[in-house]
Motif scaffolding. Structure first.
Motif, PDB file in Angstrom:
ATOM      1  N   LEU A 250       7.315-101.067  69.235  1.00 28.27           N
ATOM      2  CA  LEU A 250       6.526-101.223  70.450  1.00 28.27           C
ATOM      3  C   LEU A 250       5.071-101.580  70.159  1.00 28.27           C
ATOM      4  O   LEU A 250       4.473-102.408  70.845  1.00 28.27           O
ATOM      5  CB  LEU A 250       6.597 -99.910  71.214  1.00 28.27           C
ATOM      6  N   LEU A 251       4.513-100.947  69.120  1.00 27.66           N
ATOM      7  CA  LEU A 251       3.077-101.120  68.869  1.00 27.66           C
ATOM      8  C   LEU A 251       2.697-102.576  68.616  1.00 27.66           C
ATOM      9  O   LEU A 251       1.767-103.084  69.250  1.00 27.66           O
ATOM     10  CB  LEU A 251       2.635-100.231  67.700  1.00 27.66           C
TER      11      LEU A 251
ATOM     12  N   LEU B 263       2.782-104.523  71.854  1.00 32.35           N
ATOM     13  CA  LEU B 263       1.624-104.254  72.706  1.00 32.35           C
ATOM     14  C   LEU B 263       0.394-104.985  72.190  1.00 32.35           C
ATOM     15  O   LEU B 263      -0.371-105.566  72.959  1.00 32.35           O
ATOM     16  CB  LEU B 263       1.343-102.752  72.743  1.00 32.35           C
ATOM     17  N   LEU B 264       0.221-104.974  70.869  1.00 29.55           N
ATOM     18  CA  LEU B 264      -0.960-105.612  70.302  1.00 29.55           C
ATOM     19  C   LEU B 264      -0.915-107.130  70.504  1.00 29.55           C
ATOM     20  O   LEU B 264      -1.927-107.752  70.803  1.00 29.55           O
ATOM     21  CB  LEU B 264      -1.076-105.279  68.818  1.00 29.55           C
TER      22      LEU B 264
ATOM     23  N   ALA C 161      -1.981-107.701  73.885  1.00 22.95           N
ATOM     24  CA  ALA C 161      -3.407-107.411  74.091  1.00 22.95           C
ATOM     25  C   ALA C 161      -4.270-108.508  73.488  1.00 22.95           C
ATOM     26  O   ALA C 161      -5.265-108.922  74.079  1.00 22.95           O
ATOM     27  CB  ALA C 161      -3.765-106.067  73.488  1.00 22.95           C
ATOM     28  N   ILE C 162      -3.902-108.974  72.290  1.00 23.28           N
ATOM     29  CA  ILE C 162      -4.766-109.933  71.605  1.00 23.28           C
ATOM     30  C   ILE C 162      -4.561-111.342  72.138  1.00 23.28           C
ATOM     31  O   ILE C 162      -5.507-112.083  72.326  1.00 23.28           O
ATOM     32  CB  ILE C 162      -4.516-109.878  70.082  1.00 23.28           C
TER      33      ILE C 162
ATOM     34  N   ARG D  99      -3.202-109.550  81.625  1.00 24.96           N
ATOM     35  CA  ARG D  99      -2.346-108.844  80.670  1.00 24.96           C
ATOM     36  C   ARG D  99      -2.452-107.328  80.799  1.00 24.96           C
ATOM     37  O   ARG D  99      -1.518-106.622  80.465  1.00 24.96           O
ATOM     38  CB  ARG D  99      -2.690-109.256  79.259  1.00 24.96           C
ATOM     39  N   MET D 100      -3.620-106.835  81.272  1.00 28.03           N
ATOM     40  CA  MET D 100      -3.761-105.386  81.322  1.00 28.03           C
ATOM     41  C   MET D 100      -2.702-104.765  82.213  1.00 28.03           C
ATOM     42  O   MET D 100      -2.097-103.762  81.885  1.00 28.03           O
ATOM     43  CB  MET D 100      -5.162-105.034  81.844  1.00 28.03           C
TER      44      MET D 100
ATOM     45  N   LEU E 238       0.522-104.978  80.449  1.00 24.96           N
ATOM     46  CA  LEU E 238       0.542-104.006  79.349  1.00 24.96           C
ATOM     47  C   LEU E 238       0.865-102.610  79.845  1.00 24.96           C
ATOM     48  O   LEU E 238       1.720-101.917  79.298  1.00 24.96           O
ATOM     49  CB  LEU E 238      -0.865-103.944  78.759  1.00 24.96           C
ATOM     50  N   VAL E 239       0.141-102.213  80.895  1.00 28.68           N
ATOM     51  CA  VAL E 239       0.318-100.860  81.406  1.00 28.68           C
ATOM     52  C   VAL E 239       1.738-100.683  81.921  1.00 28.68           C
ATOM     53  O   VAL E 239       2.403 -99.681  81.663  1.00 28.68           O
ATOM     54  CB  VAL E 239      -0.724-100.569  82.498  1.00 28.68           C
TER      55      VAL E 239
ATOM     56  N   GLY F 123       4.071-100.596  78.872  1.00 27.41           N
ATOM     57  CA  GLY F 123       3.933 -99.329  78.168  1.00 27.41           C
ATOM     58  C   GLY F 123       4.515 -98.183  78.971  1.00 27.41           C
ATOM     59  O   GLY F 123       5.275 -97.370  78.459  1.00 27.41           O
ATOM     60  N   ALA F 124       4.183 -98.134  80.245  1.00 28.93           N
ATOM     61  CA  ALA F 124       4.613 -97.003  81.065  1.00 28.93           C
ATOM     62  C   ALA F 124       6.136 -96.949  81.159  1.00 28.93           C
ATOM     63  O   ALA F 124       6.739 -95.897  80.963  1.00 28.93           O
ATOM     64  CB  ALA F 124       4.000 -97.109  82.450  1.00 28.93           C
TER      65      ALA F 124
END
Lengths: 482, 474
Positions: free
Chosen positions: B130-131, B134-135, B138-139, B145-146, B149-150, B153-154
């Protein structure tokens, strides 16, 4: 015939060394610059740690069991020392900027550490209380030391609410004494099972009052309201200290009292689970709404209190082991995160979450370190926060508190969102000018950050390095002394 | 060898950080190729047997890994598509060092998921994959994207935390000494507790699959990702839900699986049809592909939940090769975006100037909508064949998806590649250099395994038989 009291210096040595550091800071402060004092104190803390390790497996006690240097005390004491060392390292750089760079700061810090160690080593309620008060009083001063309106407000708030908490706690101690006729943990534990119904009522009342008192100290909801203001308003190095070392000590006290002395007493566990549930919900949702990063970390500390309290719901063996592991990990990751804040903030208000945007492109190492801390706080493997969370879930689940584990899992989702947002913002490209303090990167702070990040990574991949020590159930079976 | 295959990409990813910028593409390519080579080596050796040592002895957590049958197939496909992703990323992404490192880091997570034979280890790899995802978002993501992303992730973490509670419950209530799959399977939980634990476990898998109503993160995730389609490619590999249910779900919760079978099959069929319907309405290629993938995953879920041997084999087959052609389609969309600067499906006339891109895209779409002769057909047909024996009506509903798929795929293709060229449209370059490889190799694989499925089926079938045998024993 004159009775010679049972004084054993060996058991007290770790505390005395720290106290010596405190006195040295008080006295030598007139002649030496503060940095020299801080370095002396760092040496003292390391020496105290060494003396603790020599006491391992000896089970030394002093004052007829009033002070016990058993393995539980040593494990918790080492955790306290790790947090204290990180605080001192950070304060080496930031105290001057925070306008608290005078010897009294160091002296107060060391007195507070003395108090925290007394709690961890306590064998009866009075020693615990003395430690708690030393810690709290020094804490009030530390929070107020900076000459600013915010610090004064937070210090006063801390003092007033802390005093109420202490009062309730003392009242509870009186009740427990009334019910069992003893202040010694082992005696209380022995007498708690065979009480008359009337005395059981008093014992339950005492236990609940003590629970409320401790809830103030560790910030369990609904007694948590001072935390965000105090952690947010105090200088960052003080917030670091209050949210790690002080909390570890308060939990050490709770573990001693509720896992040891009152382990068989009825009533408190069902109240504690309600407080835990409230803490998990309130702490996590409130953190979600914060715009200031430092305040968010303060609420995250409240949320973590919920997880830590879940450990207390387990049996003393499983819960003690879980708490022992979690407290160290919690100290490492929270301290490292706040150390980064201390290095980068422009003033003691911390920074806004939006200010973190693009940090990776300005301070790549700090950004990576901070995201490791946040990932660990969120409980993502391979960082140690995951095992901490896992152990807390397991301790509660195995003791039959299934619903609270499920609730903890659900509230963690909120936690993940508020940890995720700043972590991801740091990696987003950004063209606006930097908002960080330009000369924040200093060696001691970096050292503290590296210590924290390495700690959570290594403990996450090889949890046995620390868990191997804390997992022995025999350590936690005799929390009250044998 | 198996440990090398799991951790070599991570090592490469860390080495990339200290590699001079000039050599990063080559180093990344080398590590990806070496991993694939190791995978093929393991395959030639007949798979890697169970390797188990204690990781955290006091907690009963073991490091147990094995690569055989289904896991080996999926790991090989992962390694293959990672190589393709690296090939394309090196050319397409400006300053690709970080992206390459993330791709490699993710590969370790994914292969680890397939290799893990211990529930906690599975969880660890599950989160580790997952990490980097997500990165990457983000990048390299786009302006919204926020939110994506949320959401992403959620949803995923909501599921995995419930799974964690379930995992604790499985061991503690079943009384197994360790978290290793062998031990857990020997000490299964029985009665209503099993159903509750299965639901907790299922929460994580249903999010990853994704299964309606837990799918909402998927379209946003793909839409907000980098245009090149590389994060999407890795994201499609991310659909480990079907595998998790197959590997752990059926073995650990046999009674609950049978009990919930009709409901879950119904949900899966609905997901497939619903996603295909929504895909039809999309005008953004990324969203279209996201919903198409969702629809395929509905099929996979239908196969796995039916607990029928043919259907489960088909599901695993589809799971493996869907990654190949959908991944390649994401890259093809990325190439299209690079040329016309838009992801809209109503561009028109691209075929006139970029014949090869259009041709390869169309062939990949054929694979995706399960035209016979491509790998997708083998998978979907087996699923329908097997599921029909269990739940004919539900299967019938799911079967309608194949028609819907043809409609959404071909209409979108038509509006983009045929139709009239808009006036003033810029000149579109055709495929060149490595792009041929990036689209050609996956297509060749999809075609090869569509015509000659024996090598993959031989790997998958025994593993499926073993797992389903555990079901019959209860």
């Amino acid at each position: 015939m004159l009775q010679i009291p049972d004084v054993k210096l060996a058991a007290m040595l770790p505390i005395l060394i720290v106290l010596a550091g405190a006195i040295a800071s008080t006295v030598l402060g007139f002649n030496l610059p503060r940095r020299a004092l801080t370095i002396i104190n760092l040496v003292m803390l390391v020496l105290s740690g060494v003396s603790m390790i020599t006491l391992w497996d000896t089970g030394t006690t002093a004052f007829g069991g009033g002070l016990q240097a058993d393995n539980a005390a040593i494990l918790l004491g080492l955790t306290i020392l790790v947090g204290s060392i990180m605080t001192l390292l950070v304060s080496l750089d930031t105290a001057y900027r925070a306008r608290v760079s005078f010897p009294e700061f160091d002296a107060m810090l060391m007195y507070a550490i003395t108090g925290t160690l007394l709690i961890a080593f306590s064998g009866d309620l009075i020693v615990m209380l003395i430690g708690l008060e030393i810690m709290s009083l020094s804490g009030y001063v530390l929070a107020t030391l900076q000459a600013s309106r915010r610090a004064e407000e937070s210090g006063l708030k801390y003092f007033l609410l802390g005093a109420v908490g202490s009062a309730i706690l003392i009242y509870g101690i009186a009740f427990v004494y009334g019910a069992t006729g003893s202040l010694n943990y082992a005696d209380i534990a022995a007498k708690a099972s065979g009480l008359t119904p009337a005395n059981v009522g008093i014992l339950v009342g005492g236990a609940l009052l003590m629970l409320a008192g401790f809830a103030f100290k560790v910030a369990l909801a609904p007694f948590h309201q001072w935390t965000p203001d105090v952690y947010g308003g105090a200088p960052t190095s003080v917030s670091l200290f209050l949210s790690t070392v002080v909390k570890v000590a308060a939990f050490a006290g709770m573990l001693r009292v509720f896992g040891g002395a009152l382990a068989d007493a009825p009533g408190w566990a069902s109240v504690l689970q309600i407080l835990t549930a409230a803490t998990l919900i309130i702490g996590n949702t409130a953190a979600l709404l914060q715009r200031n990063f430092k305040r968010m970390l303060a609420y995250s500390a409240v949320a973590h209190t919920g997880f830590l309290a879940m450990c207390l719901l387990g049996t003393p063996q499983a819960g003690g082991a879980a708490l022992g592991y979690y407290l160290l990990v919690y100290t490492l990751m929270t301290a490292a995160a706040l150390a980064v804040v201390a290095a980068l903030q422009r003033d003691e208000m911390g920074m806004e979450i939006d200010d973190l945007r693009g940090l990776y492109y300005r301070h790549p190492a700090y950004a990576v370190a901070l995201s490791v801390c946040l990932a660990s706080l969120a409980g993502l493997p391979p960082f140690a926060g995951f095992f901490g969370k896992y152990l807390a879930f397991q301790a509660a689940f195995q003791n039959g508190y299934v619903w609270i584990s499920v609730l903890a899992a659900l509230t963690s989702v909120a936690a993940l969102i508020y940890y995720l947002r700043p972590a991801m913002l740091m990696f987003m490209p950004d063209r606006t000018p930097a908002r960080e303090y330009p000369n924040g990167q200093r060696t001691p702070t970096n050292f503290a950050v590296v210590l924290g990040v390495l700690g959570v990574t290594v403990l996450g991949i090889l949890p046995n390095i620390w868990y191997g020590w804390v997992q022995n159930p025999a350590i936690w079976l005799f929390l009250a002394g044998r | 060898m198996i440990h090398f295959m799991i951790f070599l990409p991570l090592l490469g990813s860390l080495l990339l950080l200290i590699t001079p910028v000039r050599w990063r593409e080559e180093v990344a390519g080398f590590f990806a190729a070496a991993t694939l080579g190791l995978g093929i080596g393991i395959w030639r050796a007949g798979g890697a047997d169970l390797f188990s040592i204690n990781w955290v002895p006091s907690l009963g957590i073991t490091y147990s890994v094995a690569l055989d049958g289904v896991s080996l197939t999926l790991a090989l496909v992962t390694a293959f598509m990672t190589l393709i992703a690296i090939l394309y990323a090196s050319r397409r992404v400006a300053n690709p060092g970080t992206m390459l490192a993330l791709i490699l880091a993710m590969e370790t997570g994914l292969i680890g998921i397939f290799a893990a034979r211990d529930l906690i280890l599975f969880y660890v790899f599950f989160e580790d994959a997952l990490l980097p995802a997500l990165l990457m978002l983000a990048i390299y993501g786009k302006s919204h994207r926020m939110r994506a992303l949320v959401k992403f992730g959620a949803y995923t973490l909501f599921g995995s935390l419930l799974m964690l509670v379930s995992i604790i419950g499985i061991k503690s209530l079943g009384g197994s000494p360790t978290f290793a799959l062998v031990d857990l399977a020997a000490n299964t939980v029985t009665g209503p507790a099993q159903t509750w634990l299965y639901l907790g476990f299922l929460a994580a898998m249903a999010v990853k699959l994704p299964l309606w109503p837990l799918h909402a993160w998927l379209p946003d995730f793909h839409e907000q990702n980098h245009d090149s389609g590389i994060p999407d490619l890795m994201g499609t590999l991310y659909k480990v839900g079907g595998y998790g249910i197959f590997r752990f779900g059926i073995e650990l919760f046999p009674d609950a699986s049978e009990q919930l079978r009709p409901i879950l099959m119904g949900l899966a069929a609905f997901t497939a049809l619903y996603a295909a319907w929504i895909a039809f309405r999309q005008t953004n290629w990324k969203r279209l592909l996201a919903y198409a993938g969702l629809s395929h995953m509905g099929f996979v879920a239908l196969g796995v939940f039916s607990l029928n041997e043919t259907a489960v084999i088909g599901a695993m087959y589809l799971l493996a090769f869907q990654n190949v052609y959908t991944g390649a389609l994401f890259l093809a969309v990325g190439m299209l975006q690079e040329r016309i600067g838009s992801l809209d499906t109503r561009v028109g006339g691209v075929m006139n100037q970029a014949g090869a891109l259009g041709g390869l895209t169309m062939a990949l779409w054929f694979a995706s909508i399960a035209v016979p002769g491509f790998a997708g057909f083998v998978g979907e047909f087996s699923i329908l064949l097997g599921a029909y024996q269990v739940q004919p009506w539900i299967t019938f509903v799911a079967g309608l998806t194949t028609i819907a798929a043809a409609v959404y795929a071909l209409s979108a293709f038509q509006t983009t590649f045929w139709q009239g060229r808009p006036l003033g449209g810029i000149k579109v370059a055709d495929l060149h250099g490595t792009e041929w490889l990036v689209l050609g190799l996956p297509l060749a694989v999809a075609l090869f395994f569509g015509v000659y499925s024996a090598p993959a089926i031989n790997l998958i079938q025994p593993a499926v038989k073993t797992v389903l045998a555990a079901l019959g024993a209860n």
